[in-house]
Scaffold this motif. Sequence first.
Motif, short mmCIF file in Angstrom:
data_model
loop_
_atom_site.label_atom_id
_atom_site.label_comp_id
_atom_site.label_asym_id
_atom_site.label_seq_id
_atom_site.Cartn_x
_atom_site.Cartn_y
_atom_site.Cartn_z
N ILE A 113 -9.00 9.90 10.37
CA ILE A 113 -8.37 10.35 9.13
C ILE A 113 -9.21 11.44 8.48
CG2 ILE A 113 -7.70 9.64 6.80
CD1 ILE A 113 -7.06 6.88 7.96
N ILE A 114 -8.54 12.53 8.16
CA ILE A 114 -9.23 13.66 7.53
C ILE A 114 -9.15 13.54 6.01
CG2 ILE A 114 -9.25 16.16 7.23
CD1 ILE A 114 -8.06 16.41 10.00
N SER A 115 -7.99 13.23 5.52
CA SER A 115 -7.80 13.12 4.07
C SER A 115 -6.60 12.24 3.78
CB SER A 115 -7.62 14.51 3.43
OG SER A 115 -6.42 15.11 3.92
N GLY A 116 -6.42 11.96 2.52
CA GLY A 116 -5.32 11.09 2.10
C GLY A 116 -5.78 10.16 0.99
N SER A 117 -4.84 9.71 0.20
CA SER A 117 -5.17 8.79 -0.89
C SER A 117 -4.25 7.58 -0.83
CB SER A 117 -5.04 9.50 -2.24
OG SER A 117 -3.70 9.94 -2.44
N ALA A 118 -4.65 6.54 -1.54
CA ALA A 118 -3.87 5.29 -1.49
C ALA A 118 -3.90 4.61 -2.85
CB ALA A 118 -4.41 4.36 -0.41
N ALA A 119 -2.89 3.78 -3.05
CA ALA A 119 -2.81 2.98 -4.28
C ALA A 119 -2.11 1.67 -3.96
CB ALA A 119 -2.08 3.75 -5.37
N ILE A 120 -2.40 0.67 -4.79
CA ILE A 120 -1.72 -0.63 -4.63
C ILE A 120 -0.50 -0.63 -5.55
CG2 ILE A 120 -1.93 -3.12 -4.90
CD1 ILE A 120 -4.93 -2.83 -4.49
N LYS A 121 0.66 -0.85 -4.95
CA LYS A 121 1.89 -0.89 -5.71
C LYS A 121 2.42 -2.32 -5.74
CE LYS A 121 2.70 3.58 -6.54
NZ LYS A 121 3.01 4.15 -7.86
N GLU A 122 3.12 -2.65 -6.81
CA GLU A 122 3.80 -3.95 -6.87
C GLU A 122 5.05 -3.80 -7.73
OE1 GLU A 122 1.21 -6.83 -8.54
OE2 GLU A 122 1.10 -5.88 -10.50
N SER A 123 6.00 -4.72 -7.49
CA SER A 123 7.27 -4.68 -8.22
C SER A 123 7.14 -5.41 -9.55
CB SER A 123 8.40 -5.33 -7.39
OG SER A 123 8.61 -4.58 -6.21
N LYS A 124 7.75 -4.83 -10.57
CA LYS A 124 7.73 -5.43 -11.89
C LYS A 124 9.18 -5.65 -12.35
CE LYS A 124 6.04 -4.69 -16.59
NZ LYS A 124 5.32 -3.76 -17.49
N TYR A 125 9.55 -6.91 -12.60
CA TYR A 125 10.92 -7.23 -13.02
C TYR A 125 11.10 -6.95 -14.50
CZ TYR A 125 11.66 -9.41 -8.51
OH TYR A 125 11.79 -9.62 -7.16
N LEU A 126 12.31 -6.40 -14.81
CA LEU A 126 12.60 -6.01 -16.18
C LEU A 126 13.58 -6.99 -16.83
CD1 LEU A 126 13.19 -2.20 -15.49
CD2 LEU A 126 11.10 -3.27 -16.37
N PRO A 127 13.47 -7.17 -18.10
CA PRO A 127 14.48 -7.99 -18.80
C PRO A 127 15.83 -7.27 -18.75
CG PRO A 127 12.98 -6.95 -20.36
CD PRO A 127 12.43 -6.69 -19.00
N LYS A 128 16.89 -8.03 -18.96
CA LYS A 128 18.24 -7.50 -18.78
C LYS A 128 18.52 -6.30 -19.66
CE LYS A 128 23.08 -8.95 -18.55
NZ LYS A 128 24.03 -10.10 -18.68
N GLU A 129 17.97 -6.37 -20.87
CA GLU A 129 18.26 -5.26 -21.79
C GLU A 129 17.57 -3.96 -21.36
OE1 GLU A 129 15.01 -7.92 -23.52
OE2 GLU A 129 16.98 -8.15 -22.56
N LEU B 48 0.84 -1.19 0.00
CA LEU B 48 0.00 0.00 0.00
C LEU B 48 0.88 1.24 0.00
CD1 LEU B 48 -2.89 -0.73 2.54
CD2 LEU B 48 -3.13 -0.18 0.12
N ARG B 49 0.58 2.16 -0.88
CA ARG B 49 1.28 3.43 -0.88
C ARG B 49 0.30 4.51 -0.46
NH1 ARG B 49 4.45 6.52 -5.83
NH2 ARG B 49 5.20 8.27 -4.55
N ILE B 50 0.59 5.18 0.64
CA ILE B 50 -0.29 6.21 1.21
C ILE B 50 0.32 7.57 0.94
CG2 ILE B 50 -1.53 6.99 3.25
CD1 ILE B 50 -2.18 4.13 2.42
N GLN B 51 -0.52 8.51 0.47
CA GLN B 51 -0.04 9.85 0.18
C GLN B 51 -0.91 10.90 0.86
OE1 GLN B 51 -0.02 9.64 -4.20
NE2 GLN B 51 2.21 9.90 -4.10
N ASN B 52 -0.25 11.98 1.28
CA ASN B 52 -0.94 13.15 1.84
C ASN B 52 -1.93 12.79 2.96
OD1 ASN B 52 0.38 14.78 -0.12
ND2 ASN B 52 -1.24 14.29 -1.61
N LEU B 53 -1.55 11.88 3.81
CA LEU B 53 -2.42 11.45 4.90
C LEU B 53 -2.45 12.52 5.99
CD1 LEU B 53 -4.14 8.99 5.78
CD2 LEU B 53 -2.18 8.31 7.20
N LYS B 54 -3.67 12.92 6.37
CA LYS B 54 -3.85 13.90 7.45
C LYS B 54 -4.79 13.30 8.48
CE LYS B 54 -3.08 18.05 4.67
NZ LYS B 54 -3.65 19.36 4.21
N ILE B 55 -4.40 13.44 9.77
CA ILE B 55 -5.18 12.86 10.86
C ILE B 55 -5.55 13.95 11.85
CG2 ILE B 55 -5.15 11.18 12.76
CD1 ILE B 55 -3.16 9.52 11.14
N ASP B 56 -6.78 13.96 12.29
CA ASP B 56 -7.26 14.92 13.29
C ASP B 56 -6.59 14.59 14.62
OD1 ASP B 56 -8.73 16.25 15.33
OD2 ASP B 56 -10.44 16.46 13.96
#
Length: 565
Positions: free
Chosen positions: A18-34, A4-12
Amino acid sequence: MPTLRIQNLKIDPNTKKIISGSAAIKESKYLPKEKWIQCKDSAKKPYHSISVTRENLGRVLYLSEDRKKGIFKSPTRGIVYYDSLNDEFSQVDKNDERIMHLSAEIFPEQNVHTVFGDSYLLLHFLRKSKLLGVLRNAFKNNENYERLIMHIFHGILRDGSKIQCSHFIQKSYASYYLREVSLPSLGSDFKFFSDMGADHCRLNFFKQLTNHLKMIYPNFGRGCFVDSTPLPNDIKDNPFNALCSHGVTSTSVQTRLVLILDQETGLPVWFEIIPGNVLDLSTIANIAENVYTSVGVTVESVVLDAGYVTQDLLKSLNSESVQAEDSDIKRIRVMTARMPAKKGYPYKDLYEKNKRNIVNHKGDFIREGHSYFGKKETVEIFGTSINAYVYVDRLAAQIRYDEYLKKHEDEFNSLTAKEKNWVAVKNGYFILLSNRDTTPKELLCDYFERTKIENVFKTSKEYLQLLPLSKWNETSVRGKIFADIINTIILLLLRKEIRASKISTSELFGVAQSWMCFYSRRNDEILIETPNLQTKELCKLLGIKKIPINIKNFATEIENFYQGK
């Protein structure tokens, strides 16, 4: 593994919410050698993976302490719970304790699209005419006041349809005013009609109405007349039913509605319900006395059908007995009745006496496009000397005479000359008995004032569908008819308001039903659609100078409604 990536989280700091904030699901992506990404620092290894956004979760509503789980307002999934450890989504109930403080905001009640125009115009008229205040002052109990208003909307706006009150209000803007009454309970209002049947309810209403109308019409209630109409029905145990003979030819089981109307405006100022046709002299006297002592209205005249003409009534028609101090009817000055065409009455004799004048058109006059013969005679009936006014409506007589000739030509040819002359006029021939000493034309004009009361009866029976009676004890029958009389008064006043426009009430409310609205419970606001051109014209007709776009503070609207403003 997703994170979970949390951004701009504000708490009273006080509530720890929680007053505001957004979230996204992040994951790692492997790249070919080139496609490995070289680091700026050549001493380090190149990046062989990148973090990418798999899904945007939107606003953060709740977050666990380890920041790996939470509740989010997703733009695609709605309100959802996400566990990054197990990479699982689950639904969230609106009563979940973790977001209870945000429930009203994130789970707003759905805006309902309802009919606005007809109920808005009627409510505006009730306010403009001050009738809403009359109803509020007459009905102090909030629940009964609210129920009555809903039945008024239903009774007037349904335009004769069979839809039940609860179903009609459900699709109407009027439903937003329901605070004391549940919508389904409007479908079965036996208790309400029983409460309405109490004498004090009728007395309070007509007192308030009379006082209000006297401010508009200074002579209101000073000269009234009484008439009645039968209310036939199929209720076997109706306490008002009685076998009666109305007129001279037929009998039926009836309840009878007696109305007192103001002569100037034609508006009801009182009503009574009696069994069958017991509208005799004593009943009339009691009603006249009751309405005077109750609301200060003076009944000056009585208009009766031929079926009520009795020996006692004829004695009362004598002008000397009516004016006597010891008379049973001290306040009634004028009584007019139609002479029955039966034995003991000089019905045909008066024709024979006046037939030469009828043929010679002596005494003719014009009224409302009809040519009438009219002659006043003094006759004695059952030992009582009274005034008899002999009439022939020549237009009505001619129309019926032509119809008769088309169907019975052979029969007509077999008649004597005397019989032919009678056939030519009999369908327009009638006699009025009255204690008034006036001209035939003036008496006939006064007699036809009864058309005001016939219009009231027609309005109640046909437009408002006063019949059939569907309540089954004395107070509920009275209450049901009382509610219909209130509807009738409102409708008659509304017709006076729009009479010059030549628009019918059916057209008025039919066109207005196209004007719709939404009710936003979140903001307690009515969002109103733009009306069409026809509806705008109707608003101008009723004096609405500014077309409403919305009603922002509906709480104030409700407060005014309960204050009758």
